[in-house]
Scaffold this motif. Structure first.
Motif, PDB file in Angstrom:
ATOM      1  N   THR A 127       0.822  -1.339  -0.109  1.00  0.00           N
ATOM      2  CA  THR A 127       0.050   0.212  -0.062  1.00  0.00           C
ATOM      3  C   THR A 127       0.816   1.274   0.057  1.00  0.00           C
ATOM      4  OG1 THR A 127      -0.108  -0.151   2.376  1.00  0.00           O
ATOM      5  CG2 THR A 127      -2.008  -0.952   1.050  1.00  0.00           C
ATOM      6  N   GLU A 128       2.136   1.243   0.126  1.00  0.00           N
ATOM      7  CA  GLU A 128       2.992   2.425   0.108  1.00  0.00           C
ATOM      8  C   GLU A 128       4.447   1.727  -0.419  1.00  0.00           C
ATOM      9  OE1 GLU A 128       3.814   4.569   3.628  1.00  0.00           O
ATOM     10  OE2 GLU A 128       1.786   3.793   4.565  1.00  0.00           O
ATOM     11  N   ILE A 129       5.173   2.552  -1.327  1.00  0.00           N
ATOM     12  CA  ILE A 129       6.337   2.438  -1.751  1.00  0.00           C
ATOM     13  C   ILE A 129       7.327   3.579  -1.661  1.00  0.00           C
ATOM     14  CG2 ILE A 129       7.640   1.384  -3.839  1.00  0.00           C
ATOM     15  CD1 ILE A 129       4.843   0.914  -5.124  1.00  0.00           C
ATOM     16  N   ALA A 130       8.594   3.439  -1.277  1.00  0.00           N
ATOM     17  CA  ALA A 130       9.454   4.573  -1.006  1.00  0.00           C
ATOM     18  C   ALA A 130      10.921   3.820  -1.309  1.00  0.00           C
ATOM     19  CB  ALA A 130       9.365   4.971   0.342  1.00  0.00           C
ATOM     20  N   ILE A 131      12.003   4.580  -1.225  1.00  0.00           N
ATOM     21  CA  ILE A 131      13.316   4.329  -1.388  1.00  0.00           C
ATOM     22  C   ILE A 131      13.904   4.560  -0.008  1.00  0.00           C
ATOM     23  CG2 ILE A 131      15.502   5.016  -2.434  1.00  0.00           C
ATOM     24  CD1 ILE A 131      14.021   5.793  -4.891  1.00  0.00           C
ATOM     25  N   ASP A 132      14.426   3.432   0.393  1.00  0.00           N
ATOM     26  CA  ASP A 132      15.254   3.751   1.923  1.00  0.00           C
ATOM     27  C   ASP A 132      16.357   4.549   1.591  1.00  0.00           C
ATOM     28  OD1 ASP A 132      15.660   2.724   4.723  1.00  0.00           O
ATOM     29  OD2 ASP A 132      17.434   1.753   3.700  1.00  0.00           O
ATOM     30  N   ALA A 133      16.391   5.720   2.591  1.00  0.00           N
ATOM     31  CA  ALA A 133      17.490   6.444   2.604  1.00  0.00           C
ATOM     32  C   ALA A 133      18.810   6.146   2.717  1.00  0.00           C
ATOM     33  CB  ALA A 133      17.407   7.575   3.660  1.00  0.00           C
ATOM     34  N   GLU A 134      19.053   5.122   3.477  1.00  0.00           N
ATOM     35  CA  GLU A 134      20.194   4.490   3.885  1.00  0.00           C
ATOM     36  C   GLU A 134      20.913   3.471   2.722  1.00  0.00           C
ATOM     37  OE1 GLU A 134      20.490   2.657   7.733  1.00  0.00           O
ATOM     38  OE2 GLU A 134      19.596   4.498   8.881  1.00  0.00           O
ATOM     39  N   THR A 135      20.096   2.710   2.432  1.00  0.00           N
ATOM     40  CA  THR A 135      20.438   1.611   1.336  1.00  0.00           C
ATOM     41  C   THR A 135      20.227   2.038  -0.072  1.00  0.00           C
ATOM     42  OG1 THR A 135      18.228   0.353   1.529  1.00  0.00           O
ATOM     43  CG2 THR A 135      20.314  -0.068   3.361  1.00  0.00           C
ATOM     44  N   THR A 141       6.139  -1.229   1.599  1.00  0.00           N
ATOM     45  CA  THR A 141       5.179  -1.388   2.752  1.00  0.00           C
ATOM     46  C   THR A 141       3.597  -1.999   2.655  1.00  0.00           C
ATOM     47  OG1 THR A 141       5.996   0.847   3.775  1.00  0.00           O
ATOM     48  CG2 THR A 141       3.984  -0.120   4.821  1.00  0.00           C
ATOM     49  N   ARG A 142       3.347  -2.949   3.498  1.00  0.00           N
ATOM     50  CA  ARG A 142       2.146  -3.792   3.310  1.00  0.00           C
ATOM     51  C   ARG A 142       1.399  -3.837   4.859  1.00  0.00           C
ATOM     52  NH1 ARG A 142       1.353  -9.478   2.161  1.00  0.00           N
ATOM     53  NH2 ARG A 142      -0.247  -9.101   3.785  1.00  0.00           N
ATOM     54  N   PRO A 143       0.089  -4.102   4.784  1.00  0.00           N
ATOM     55  CA  PRO A 143      -0.528  -4.393   6.072  1.00  0.00           C
ATOM     56  C   PRO A 143      -0.338  -5.895   6.444  1.00  0.00           C
ATOM     57  CG  PRO A 143      -1.979  -4.519   4.313  1.00  0.00           C
ATOM     58  CD  PRO A 143      -0.966  -3.663   3.695  1.00  0.00           C
ATOM     59  N   THR A 144      -0.106  -6.185   7.799  1.00  0.00           N
ATOM     60  CA  THR A 144       0.070  -7.375   8.291  1.00  0.00           C
ATOM     61  C   THR A 144      -0.900  -7.653   9.435  1.00  0.00           C
ATOM     62  OG1 THR A 144       1.776  -9.149   8.950  1.00  0.00           O
ATOM     63  CG2 THR A 144       2.169  -6.852   9.692  1.00  0.00           C
ATOM     64  N   PHE A 145      -0.780  -8.671  10.140  1.00  0.00           N
ATOM     65  CA  PHE A 145      -1.788  -9.201  11.149  1.00  0.00           C
ATOM     66  C   PHE A 145      -3.304  -8.768  11.092  1.00  0.00           C
ATOM     67  CE2 PHE A 145       2.800  -9.480  12.687  1.00  0.00           C
ATOM     68  CZ  PHE A 145       2.589 -11.005  13.366  1.00  0.00           C
ATOM     69  N   GLY A 146      -3.634  -9.044  10.213  1.00  0.00           N
ATOM     70  CA  GLY A 146      -5.107  -8.719   9.906  1.00  0.00           C
ATOM     71  C   GLY A 146      -5.375  -6.994   9.660  1.00  0.00           C
ATOM     72  N   GLY A 147      -4.380  -6.446   9.234  1.00  0.00           N
ATOM     73  CA  GLY A 147      -4.204  -5.071   8.956  1.00  0.00           C
ATOM     74  C   GLY A 147      -4.039  -4.259  10.298  1.00  0.00           C
ATOM     75  N   LEU A 149      -1.055  -4.013  11.765  1.00  0.00           N
ATOM     76  CA  LEU A 149      -0.020  -3.371  11.826  1.00  0.00           C
ATOM     77  C   LEU A 149       0.642  -3.202  10.379  1.00  0.00           C
ATOM     78  CD1 LEU A 149       2.050  -5.584  14.561  1.00  0.00           C
ATOM     79  CD2 LEU A 149       1.535  -3.359  14.778  1.00  0.00           C
ATOM     80  N   MET A 150       1.682  -2.442   9.946  1.00  0.00           N
ATOM     81  CA  MET A 150       1.960  -2.217   8.762  1.00  0.00           C
ATOM     82  C   MET A 150       3.579  -2.596   8.789  1.00  0.00           C
ATOM     83  SD  MET A 150      -0.665  -0.901   7.354  1.00  0.00           S
ATOM     84  CE  MET A 150       0.128  -0.470   5.839  1.00  0.00           C
ATOM     85  N   ALA A 151       3.836  -3.506   7.840  1.00  0.00           N
ATOM     86  CA  ALA A 151       5.268  -4.008   7.706  1.00  0.00           C
ATOM     87  C   ALA A 151       6.040  -3.492   6.530  1.00  0.00           C
ATOM     88  CB  ALA A 151       5.052  -5.727   7.744  1.00  0.00           C
ATOM     89  N   THR A 152       7.242  -2.839   6.731  1.00  0.00           N
ATOM     90  CA  THR A 152       8.143  -2.445   5.445  1.00  0.00           C
ATOM     91  C   THR A 152       9.111  -3.414   5.329  1.00  0.00           C
ATOM     92  OG1 THR A 152       7.688   0.083   6.225  1.00  0.00           O
ATOM     93  CG2 THR A 152       9.528  -0.547   4.693  1.00  0.00           C
ATOM     94  N   ILE A 284      -9.437   1.494  11.809  1.00  0.00           N
ATOM     95  CA  ILE A 284      -8.376   1.842  10.834  1.00  0.00           C
ATOM     96  C   ILE A 284      -8.336   0.986   9.471  1.00  0.00           C
ATOM     97  CG2 ILE A 284      -6.777   0.519  12.223  1.00  0.00           C
ATOM     98  CD1 ILE A 284      -5.777   3.711  10.413  1.00  0.00           C
ATOM     99  N   GLN A 285      -8.728  -0.342   9.850  1.00  0.00           N
ATOM    100  CA  GLN A 285      -8.609  -1.249   8.723  1.00  0.00           C
ATOM    101  C   GLN A 285      -9.420  -0.545   7.492  1.00  0.00           C
ATOM    102  OE1 GLN A 285      -8.977  -2.101  11.750  1.00  0.00           O
ATOM    103  NE2 GLN A 285      -7.769  -4.033  12.175  1.00  0.00           N
TER     104      GLN A 285
END
Length: 335
Positions: A127-135, A141-147, A149-152, A284-285
Motif C-alpha cells: 500500500t506504500e512504496i518508497a526508497i530507503d534513504a540508507e541503502t 510497505t504492506r498491512p500485516t496481522f489482519g491490518g 500493523l504495517m510492515a516495511t 483503521i482497517q
C-alpha cells in the motif's frame, strides 16, 4: 546471489485483457516515475497482451520513458504459463532493478511465479512504496496481522526487487500526448503445449461486475446498516448516483454481502471521487482503504464515530431517515 550492479531501471507491468489496459498499471507509473527520478534511472513499462501497441503508447504518455511490448494471440487472456514465461524471459535479458505489478487476481498469480523463476523475493499487496534513504533499496510497505500493523520489507541481496501493489492506492498521473519514447517489441512465443490451461468459456461473475477499484462513486455500508435487507436502501441510493455498492468487513463477516463488495485493508483499496460511508464507525482497517478518496461523506448516529475525523462532510443522524432523504434529493436533482 545476483550481481546487483548488473541490474538497473524500474519496470511497471501494464496488465491488459483483450487489448485494453487495467488502470492499476497507469497508477503505478505515477509513483514509479517519482522513484525513478529520485534514483536517477529510467522508467520502463512492460506490456504483454494481444494488439497492445496503443497501450504501450499510452504508458509513455502516462510517464514511462519507453515500453517493452510482447504481442501475441496467446496473450489475449491471462494464463500463468504464458505470462510468466514472457516476463521471466524479459527479466533475464534486460535485468531490471525493480518490478512493480498490480495486485489484481492475475498479478497476484503472476508475481510470485515470476519471482520464484528468477530467484528473487516479492512483497505482496503493498500500500506504500518508497526508497530507503540508507541503502537505496525499495521499501515496500504492506498491512500485516489482519491490518493491525504495517510492515516495511526490503530485498537487499537479490534483484529485481519485486512487489505487487493494490489497485486504487495511487492515482494516475496526467496524460501527456506530447511525450515520446521508444516501443521495443520482443518476439517471445509460448507454445500451446506449454500452456497448461485454456479458456473454455468466459462468464461474468459477481466479482467482475463489482469493480470497486475503478468506481468514481461508491456507496458503502457498515454494521450500523443493521441487516442484509437494509442494504436495499443503500443500493437504491447507489442506483440513483450510478455508484457501486461497497461495505465494511463486519458486513461480510455477518453474511450480509459477498466479499467482492468489501472495502478496506482486507478488501479492496479504493480511490473514488465520492465515497459514502454509511453506518461505518471508521476502524483503521477500513479508513486506510479509502484514504485516496477525493471526497468522503459519512452518515452515522454516533457523533463521536472515528469516521468523522476523516470525512469531508458529516451527517449525524439515523441512516434510515438520512439515506432515503439523500436518495430523493438526488432523484429530484436529476430531474
Amino acid at each position: 546471489m545476483n550481481n546487483l550492479t548488473d541490474y538497473k531501471n524500474i519496470w511497471v507491468f501494464i496488465e491488459t485483457e483483450c487489448g485494453k489496459a487495467k488502470n492499476v498499471g497507469y497508477e503505478l507509473l505515477h509513483v514509479a516515475k517519482e522513484l525513478a527520478t529520485e534514483k536517477g534511472c529510467k522508467l520502463i513499462a512492460v506490456v504483454i497482451g494481444n494488439k497492445i501497441r496503443s497501450v504501450a503508447q499510452d504508458a509513455i504518455c502516462y510517464g514511462a520513458d519507453s515500453a517493452i511490448m510482447v504481442d501475441g494471440e496467446e496473450y489475449e487472456y491471462y494464463t500463468t504459463d504464458a505470462f510468466v514465461n514472457a516476463m521471466a524471459t524479459l527479466i533475464e535479458k534486460y535485468k531490471p532493478e525493480t518490478l512493480m505489478i498490480g495486485a489484481t487476481n492475475n498479478g497476484r498469480d503472476m508475481g510470485p511465479r515470476v519471482s520464484c523463476r528468477v530467484k528473487t523475493g516479492l512483497t505482496a499487496d503493498c500500500t506504500e512504496i518508497a526508497i530507503d534513504a540508507e541503502t537505496g533499496n525499495i521499501a515496500w510497505t504492506r498491512p500485516t496481522f489482519g491490518g493491525n500493523l504495517m510492515a516495511t520489507i526490503m530485498c537487499p541481496d537479490h534483484r529485481p526487487q519485486m512487489g505487487t501493489v493494490r489497485p486504487g492506492v495511487f492515482k494516475k498521473g496526467a496524460y501527456d500526448e506530447s511525450r515520446t519514447g521508444e516501443i521495443i517489441e520482443e518476439k517471445i512465443h509460448t507454445p500451446k503445449e506449454e500452456i497448461r490451461t485454456r479458456l473454455v468459456e468466459r462468464v461474468n461473475e459477481v466479482a467482475e461486475s463489482i469493480n470497486l477499484e475503478e468506481a468514481e462513486i461508491i456507496v458503502s455500508g457498515g454494521r450500523g446498516v443493521g441487516s442484509a435487507e437494509n442494504f436495499a436502501m443503500l443500493q437504491e441510493l447507489a442506483d440513483v448516483l450510478g455508484a457501486t455498492l461497497g461495505c465494511s468487513r463486519a458486513v461480510v463477516d455477518a453474511g450480509w454481502l459477498p466479499h467482492a463488495h468489501q472495502v478496506g485493508q482486507s478488501g479492496k483499496t479504493v480511490a473514488p471521487k465520492v465515497y459514502f460511508a454509511i453506518g461505518i464507525s471508521g476502524a483503521i482497517q477500513h479508513t486506510a482503504g479509502i484514504s485516496g478518496s477525493d471526497t468522503i461523506i459519512a452518515v452515522n448516529k454516533d457523533e463521536d464515530a472515528p469516521i468523522f475525523d476523516i470525512a469531508d462532510y458529516s451527517i449525524v443522524g439515523n441512516l434510515n431517515e438520512v439515506v432515503p432523504a439523500l436518495t430523493e434529493a438526488f432523484k429530484a436533482q436529476k430531474g
